[in-house]
Scaffold this active site. Structure first.
Site, PDB file in Angstrom:
ATOM      1  N   SER A 143       0.870  -1.189   0.000  1.00 44.11           N
ATOM      2  CA  SER A 143       0.000   0.000   0.000  1.00 44.11           C
ATOM      3  C   SER A 143       0.894   1.222   0.000  1.00 44.11           C
ATOM      4  CB  SER A 143      -0.866   0.016   1.266  1.00 44.11           C
ATOM      5  OG  SER A 143      -1.513   1.261   1.414  1.00 44.11           O
ATOM      6  N   TYR A 156      -1.760  -0.706  10.612  1.00 43.64           N
ATOM      7  CA  TYR A 156      -1.810  -1.061   9.184  1.00 43.64           C
ATOM      8  C   TYR A 156      -0.595  -0.477   8.441  1.00 43.64           C
ATOM      9  CZ  TYR A 156      -3.749  -1.238   4.387  1.00 43.64           C
ATOM     10  OH  TYR A 156      -3.961  -1.461   3.044  1.00 43.64           O
TER      11      TYR A 156
HETATM   12  N1  LIG Z   1      -8.759  -1.124  -1.390  1.00 46.78           N
HETATM   13  C1  LIG Z   1      -7.803  -0.242  -1.220  1.00 46.78           C
HETATM   14  O1  LIG Z   1      -8.030   0.990  -1.299  1.00 46.78           O
HETATM   15  C2  LIG Z   1      -6.386  -0.695  -0.955  1.00 46.78           C
HETATM   16  C3  LIG Z   1      -5.386   0.282  -0.930  1.00 46.78           C
HETATM   17  C4  LIG Z   1      -4.075  -0.103  -0.694  1.00 46.78           C
HETATM   18  C5  LIG Z   1      -3.771  -1.427  -0.503  1.00 46.78           C
HETATM   19  N2  LIG Z   1      -4.764  -2.365  -0.525  1.00 46.78           N
HETATM   20  C6  LIG Z   1      -4.382  -3.754  -0.278  1.00 46.78           C
HETATM   21  O2  LIG Z   1      -4.932  -4.576  -1.281  1.00 46.78           O
HETATM   22  C7  LIG Z   1      -5.053  -5.903  -0.751  1.00 46.78           C
HETATM   23  C8  LIG Z   1      -6.419  -6.452  -1.078  1.00 46.78           C
HETATM   24  O3  LIG Z   1      -7.406  -5.692  -0.400  1.00 46.78           O
HETATM   25  P1  LIG Z   1      -8.800  -5.325  -1.058  1.00 46.78           P
HETATM   26  O4  LIG Z   1      -8.837  -3.863  -1.173  1.00 46.78           O
HETATM   27  O5  LIG Z   1      -9.016  -6.147  -2.264  1.00 46.78           O
HETATM   28  O6  LIG Z   1      -9.821  -5.684   0.117  1.00 46.78           O
HETATM   29  P2  LIG Z   1     -10.552  -7.054   0.465  1.00 46.78           P
HETATM   30  O7  LIG Z   1     -11.042  -6.888   1.852  1.00 46.78           O
HETATM   31  O8  LIG Z   1     -11.537  -7.385  -0.610  1.00 46.78           O
HETATM   32  O9  LIG Z   1      -9.387  -8.131   0.377  1.00 46.78           O
HETATM   33  C9  LIG Z   1      -8.682  -8.653   1.478  1.00 46.78           C
HETATM   34  C10 LIG Z   1      -8.864 -10.158   1.463  1.00 46.78           C
HETATM   35  O10 LIG Z   1      -7.999 -10.737   2.447  1.00 46.78           O
HETATM   36  C11 LIG Z   1      -8.747 -11.713   3.144  1.00 46.78           C
HETATM   37  N3  LIG Z   1      -8.150 -11.935   4.457  1.00 46.78           N
HETATM   38  C12 LIG Z   1      -8.100 -11.083   5.489  1.00 46.78           C
HETATM   39  N4  LIG Z   1      -7.509 -11.643   6.534  1.00 46.78           N
HETATM   40  C13 LIG Z   1      -7.148 -12.897   6.141  1.00 46.78           C
HETATM   41  C14 LIG Z   1      -6.496 -13.968   6.784  1.00 46.78           C
HETATM   42  N5  LIG Z   1      -6.083 -13.870   8.045  1.00 46.78           N
HETATM   43  N6  LIG Z   1      -6.263 -15.106   6.081  1.00 46.78           N
HETATM   44  C15 LIG Z   1      -6.694 -15.219   4.797  1.00 46.78           C
HETATM   45  N7  LIG Z   1      -7.325 -14.232   4.146  1.00 46.78           N
HETATM   46  C16 LIG Z   1      -7.549 -13.091   4.813  1.00 46.78           C
HETATM   47  C17 LIG Z   1     -10.151 -11.128   3.226  1.00 46.78           C
HETATM   48  O11 LIG Z   1     -11.123 -12.091   3.563  1.00 46.78           O
HETATM   49  C18 LIG Z   1     -10.297 -10.577   1.825  1.00 46.78           C
HETATM   50  O12 LIG Z   1     -10.732 -11.583   0.934  1.00 46.78           O
HETATM   51  C19 LIG Z   1      -4.759  -5.788   0.743  1.00 46.78           C
HETATM   52  O13 LIG Z   1      -3.428  -6.187   0.981  1.00 46.78           O
HETATM   53  C20 LIG Z   1      -4.915  -4.325   1.016  1.00 46.78           C
HETATM   54  O14 LIG Z   1      -4.170  -3.900   2.138  1.00 46.78           O
HETATM   55  C21 LIG Z   1      -6.076  -2.030  -0.751  1.00 46.78           C
END
Ligand SMILES: NC(=O)c1ccc[n+]([C@@H]2O[C@H](COP(=O)([O-])OP(=O)(O)OC[C@H]3O[C@@H](n4cnc5c(N)ncnc54)[C@H](O)[C@@H]3O)[C@@H](O)[C@H]2O)c1
Length: 258
Positions: A143, A156
């Site tokens: 991120s 985070y």
């Molecule tokens: N959405 C944003 O704005 C954003 C910005 C920067 C970074 N990210 C990063 O992108 C990645 C994906 O996030 P997203 O935005 O698609 O959200 P999301 O919540 O859809 O995806 C996260 C996934 O991780 C799974 N998860 C969480 N804890 C877990 C565990 N202990 N074991 C197995 N699975 C687990 C959740 O069930 C979910 O499916 C993450 O690493 C997040 O930090 C997202």
């Protein structure tokens, strides 16, 4: 383009958001996809979608914060598809915690998933790749918060900082084995994680005012999960064959303006 024909990708948290878009992208480029997550119903729905897109897919149920779960899930993936060529460390969670008033019990789960989850998955898959002589690729979904200091998300942000540094350190340690490690660092992306306390932050007045109208995001919009997935696929592909330990912002320019 079918850059991953005959290969297997293992995506943690691959049943939703960026993870699902990533699994879909790899499947469309010829890979078999293994989706690791904790919820069977969501995971099986993702697999059904990936199979409907014409790919081979498997859901493995487990928590990335549990080393035993990670080892079992990796074993299940290898039993199904023979090997893992690409690991995408994508699973994460985020909460709002005041640093002073917050509790260790609020801080620790976020670090366990992001920092220890990346460590467990990378080490387990790297051991398999080395043993099976797979010249693989690992992509960490980090991120831009890894280098931003924002209130209420110190856990985070610090954990994502650890993910960036793990990217660099494991890139150096695994390069002699022909394994490349890189990271993408998304900005705002429209996924389930954008929903905070029941509200999609991308639809709030403050997001529209600061990030869109005042162009804190120079491209004046949030990204779509597929716009992160395409960079993950690039980093995992031979097109990025000379990239090692890079952390690549994919944020519409946001990291340039803060
Ligand atoms: N959405 C944003 O704005 C954003 C910005 C920067 C970074 N990210 C990063 O992108 C990645 C994906 O996030 P997203 O935005 O698609 O959200 P999301 O919540 O859809 O995806 C996260 C996934 O991780 C799974 N998860 C969480 N804890 C877990 C565990 N202990 N074991 C197995 N699975 C687990 C959740 O069930 C979910 O499916 C993450 O690493 C997040 O930090 C997202």
């Amino acid at each position: 383009m079918r850059r991953f024909e005959g290969k297997t990708v293992f995506v943690t948290g691959g049943a939703t958001g960026i993870g699902l878009a990533t699994a879909r992208r790899f499947v469309l480029e010829g890979a078999a996809a293994v989706v690791m997550g904790r919820r069977a119903d969501v995971g099986e729905a993702a697999v059904a979608e990936l199979e409907a897109a014409g790919g081979r897919a498997l859901f493995v149920r487990g928590d990335v914060a549990s080393e035993a779960d990670v080892v079992r899930c990796v074993d299940e993936a290898i039993a199904a598809f023979g090997r893992i060529d690409v690991l995408v460390n994508n699973a994460a969670m985020s909460t709002s915690v005041d640093f002073v008033a917050g509790e260790t019990s609020e801080w620790k789960p976020v670090f366990d998933v992001i920092a220890f989850g990346t460590y467990f998955c990378t080490r387990t898959v790297a051991r398999h790749m080395i043993e099976a002589c797979v010249r693989g690729a690992i992509v960490n979904v980090s991120s831009i918060n890894s280098y931003r200091a924002l209130p209420m998300t110190s856990h985070y942000n610090a954990a994502k900082g650890a993910a960036d540094q793990l990217t660099r350190c494991t890139a150096v340690e695994l390069a002699p084995h022909g394994i490349r490690v890189n990271a993408v660092n998304p900005g705002f992306v429209d996924t389930p994680m954008s929903v905070v306390d029941g509200e999609n932050e991308l639809e709030t007045d403050w997001f529209k005012d600061i990030y869109v109208e005042r162009r804190k995001i120079p491209q004046a919009r949030a990204g779509g999960p597929e716009e992160i997935a395409s960079v993950v696929a690039f980093l995992a592909s031979d097109d990025a064959s000379y990239m090692c330990g890079a952390t690549v912002p994919v944020d519409g320019g946001l990291s340039l303006t803060f």
